[in-house]
Design a protein around this motif. Structure first.
Motif, short mmCIF file in Angstrom:
data_model
loop_
_atom_site.label_atom_id
_atom_site.label_comp_id
_atom_site.label_asym_id
_atom_site.label_seq_id
_atom_site.Cartn_x
_atom_site.Cartn_y
_atom_site.Cartn_z
N ALA A 1 0.74 -1.24 -0.08
CA ALA A 1 -0.04 -0.01 0.19
C ALA A 1 0.88 1.17 -0.06
N ARG A 2 2.16 1.08 0.73
CA ARG A 2 3.02 2.44 0.84
C ARG A 2 3.49 2.72 -0.65
N ARG A 3 4.02 1.48 -1.05
CA ARG A 3 4.60 1.79 -2.61
C ARG A 3 3.56 2.10 -3.56
N LEU A 4 2.04 1.62 -3.27
CA LEU A 4 0.96 2.04 -4.11
C LEU A 4 0.82 3.79 -4.01
N ALA A 5 0.92 4.13 -2.59
CA ALA A 5 0.90 5.55 -2.53
C ALA A 5 1.96 6.25 -3.14
N ALA A 6 3.14 5.88 -3.35
CA ALA A 6 3.92 6.67 -4.09
C ALA A 6 3.53 6.67 -5.62
N LEU A 7 2.91 5.77 -6.06
CA LEU A 7 2.46 5.50 -7.40
C LEU A 7 1.44 6.66 -7.70
N HIS A 8 0.60 6.69 -6.73
CA HIS A 8 -0.61 7.94 -6.65
C HIS A 8 0.14 9.28 -6.69
N VAL A 9 1.26 9.25 -5.95
CA VAL A 9 1.80 10.77 -6.22
C VAL A 9 2.22 11.11 -7.38
N LEU A 10 2.82 10.04 -8.16
CA LEU A 10 3.55 10.04 -9.39
C LEU A 10 2.36 10.36 -10.29
N ASP A 11 1.44 9.81 -10.40
CA ASP A 11 0.19 9.76 -11.30
C ASP A 11 -0.35 11.24 -11.19
N THR A 12 -0.68 11.53 -10.08
CA THR A 12 -1.18 13.01 -9.62
C THR A 12 -0.44 14.10 -10.26
N MET A 13 0.95 13.97 -9.81
CA MET A 13 1.55 15.12 -10.30
C MET A 13 1.89 15.07 -11.95
N GLY A 14 1.97 13.85 -12.65
CA GLY A 14 1.56 13.70 -13.92
C GLY A 14 0.50 14.43 -14.57
N CYS A 15 -0.69 14.43 -13.89
CA CYS A 15 -1.94 14.92 -14.33
C CYS A 15 -1.68 16.55 -14.00
N ALA A 16 -0.95 16.97 -13.00
CA ALA A 16 -0.72 18.15 -12.77
C ALA A 16 0.01 18.99 -13.82
N VAL A 17 1.09 18.45 -14.04
CA VAL A 17 1.96 18.90 -15.05
C VAL A 17 1.26 18.89 -16.53
N SER A 18 0.63 17.87 -16.83
CA SER A 18 -0.34 18.08 -18.10
C SER A 18 -1.38 19.03 -17.88
N GLY A 19 -2.01 19.33 -16.75
CA GLY A 19 -2.91 20.32 -16.54
C GLY A 19 -2.60 21.58 -16.61
N ALA A 20 -1.24 21.94 -16.31
CA ALA A 20 -0.87 23.23 -16.47
C ALA A 20 -1.03 23.67 -18.01
N THR A 21 -0.99 22.72 -18.99
CA THR A 21 -1.06 23.29 -20.43
C THR A 21 -2.76 23.31 -20.78
N HIS A 22 -3.49 23.08 -20.03
CA HIS A 22 -5.05 22.94 -20.35
C HIS A 22 -5.42 24.29 -20.41
N PRO A 23 -6.38 24.39 -21.64
CA PRO A 23 -6.94 26.15 -21.69
C PRO A 23 -7.51 26.53 -20.56
N ILE A 24 -8.06 25.92 -19.47
CA ILE A 24 -8.64 26.66 -18.45
C ILE A 24 -7.63 26.92 -17.27
N ALA A 25 -6.36 26.46 -17.25
CA ALA A 25 -5.23 26.62 -16.47
C ALA A 25 -4.74 28.10 -16.57
N GLU A 26 -4.80 28.62 -17.76
CA GLU A 26 -4.38 30.11 -17.95
C GLU A 26 -4.75 31.07 -17.20
N SER A 27 -6.14 31.03 -16.97
CA SER A 27 -6.46 32.31 -15.93
C SER A 27 -6.25 32.01 -14.50
N ALA A 28 -6.22 30.68 -14.06
CA ALA A 28 -5.64 30.50 -12.59
C ALA A 28 -4.18 30.78 -12.55
N ALA A 29 -3.32 30.56 -13.55
CA ALA A 29 -2.01 30.95 -13.32
C ALA A 29 -1.55 32.40 -13.60
#
Length: 411
Positions: free
Chosen positions: A22-50
């Protein structure tokens, strides 16, 4: 014991209850989530928040949490109907950076945060809240971020309960309808930021009512909290990684479409549980990408593209040419499978006749989990292969002394 105190205690126990897997799975969740966040920074909606949010802890948590959910690609607990990843992981990483905490403490925080937000979602009915106009992630996300931050601040039991009470005092979050815009995606960010703030206030001595979930929340939501869920393992273990960047009810739709030959379809009928119909649509032209990610016709377009995992299909307002007319219909038989199974039935009409396929457990659900290798491929795709060293360090999160090296690489 009040529901809120019970959830706080359960969250505090989660790191001790978690297995090595479960602890190794938690690390994988951190990785997956931050991959989504990195990609999300290029999303059209992200511009106004940035443009608006700055470099404070609150602003960074809010922006990263919003980015993590923008493509609807972050992990989900289907029964609780919450996406804990977006509200917990950015909070855990950024608070750990501020407090100088090691990777093992981040893993503990993620386990505790997931436990709190999922348990709250389960006790109050999960997806059934959609019908009453509530978004469970926005409702209970502050509890997850508060529990995660409480771990990183080494709060004692009473302070941790106060952190959740302070977070619960501002619970809310209406399910968007019609045009979603930025408002819908700011909700997980606000939830995460409020939870972090609540824990810091608790450390400073602030308190709140421990009865908020038993009285006021029960009245506002029109239902009392249910009993505690079984205390076996941790809730993170039943949170599924998403294979497709769209609203979760459409994942079973995509799997059903992949089992059919839709290239010659003249019409596509998508049947979903009535309880999940409130935030999906069959429109061919939508106000923007937020609505496209909830569009059944855009799910058809994603399958026809040959790469349903590509975020670009859902980042548009109009369908590409060649997508057949698509209609949505509720199916009471599928409602009977909730909350454990978000099923779908797809029927296509072609010149040669009609064919239908039903999917009960979509890819990424606990019954059909994505493999770790598939999650790593998803991360590499979302980050353009630029964070291979980051990926290696994140997978060894439990042994990482300096977590700031993870946050410094993310903008």
């Amino acid at each position: 014991m009040s529901t809120l105190r019970d959830i706080a205690a359960r969250a505090a126990r989660a790191p001790r209850a978690a297995s090595g897997d479960a602890r190794r799975l938690a690390a994988l969740h951190v990785l997956d989530t931050m991959g989504c966040a990195v990609s999300g920074a290029t999303h059209p909606i992200a511009e106004s928040a940035a443009r608006y949010y700055g470099g404070s802890l609150r602003d960074r948590v809010l922006r990263w949490s919003a980015q993590a959910h923008l493509d609807e690609f972050d992990a989900l607990h289907a029964e609780a109907a919450v996406v804990p990843a977006a509200v917990v992981v950015p909070a855990a990483l950024l608070v750990a950076e501020r407090e100088g905490r090691p990777g093992a403490a981040v893993v503990d925080a993620v386990l505790a945060g997931y436990e709190a937000v999922v348990e709250a979602g389960l006790r109050f009915g999960g997806a059934s809240l959609y019908g009453a106009g509530w978004w469970p992630t926005a409702l209970f996300g502050p509890l997850g971020a508060a529990a995660a931050t409480a771990v990183l601040l080494d709060l004692d039991g009473e302070q941790s309960a106060s952190a959740l009470a302070l977070a619960a005092a501002g619970l809310g979050g209406l399910l968007s309808t019609g045009s979603f815009g930025e408002a819908h995606y700011l909700l997980p960010g606000r939830a995460a930021a409020d939870g972090v703030e609540a824990a810091y206030l608790a450390r400073a001595g602030a308190t709140g009512s421990p009865a908020l979930l038993d009285g006021p929340a029960a009245s506002a939501l029109g239902r009392p909290p249910g009993p505690a869920s079984p205390a076996e393992g941790v809730h993170l273990e039943r949170c599924g990684f998403k294979p497709y960047p769209c609203a979760r009810p459409l994942h079973a739709v995509i799997d059903a479409l992949l089992a059919l030959d839709v290239r010659n379809a003249a019409h596509v009928e998508v049947a979903l549980p009535a309880g999940l119909m409130s935030f999906v649509n069959a429109d061919r032209e939508v106000p923007g990408p937020a609505e496209a990610s909830a569009g059944a016709a855009f799910a058809v377009a994603a399958v026809l593209s040959g790469v349903p995992e590509d975020v670009s299909t859902f980042r548009r307002a109009r369908l590409p040419a060649g997508v057949p007319p698509t209609t949505l219909t509720p199916d009471p038989e599928l409602d009977a499978l909730l909350p454990g199974h978000w099923a779908a039935r797809v029927t296509i009409e072609t010149p040669s006749g009609r064919s239908s396929h039903r999917v009960v457990d979509a890819l990424g659900s606990p019954a059909r989990p994505l493999s770790p290798d598939a999650v790593l491929r998803k991360f590499d795709t979302l980050t353009g292969g630029r964070l291979t060293t980051w990926r290696t360090r994140c997978l060894a999160l439990d042994d990482l002394d300096d977590t700031a090296e993870l946050t410094r690489a993310i903008t």
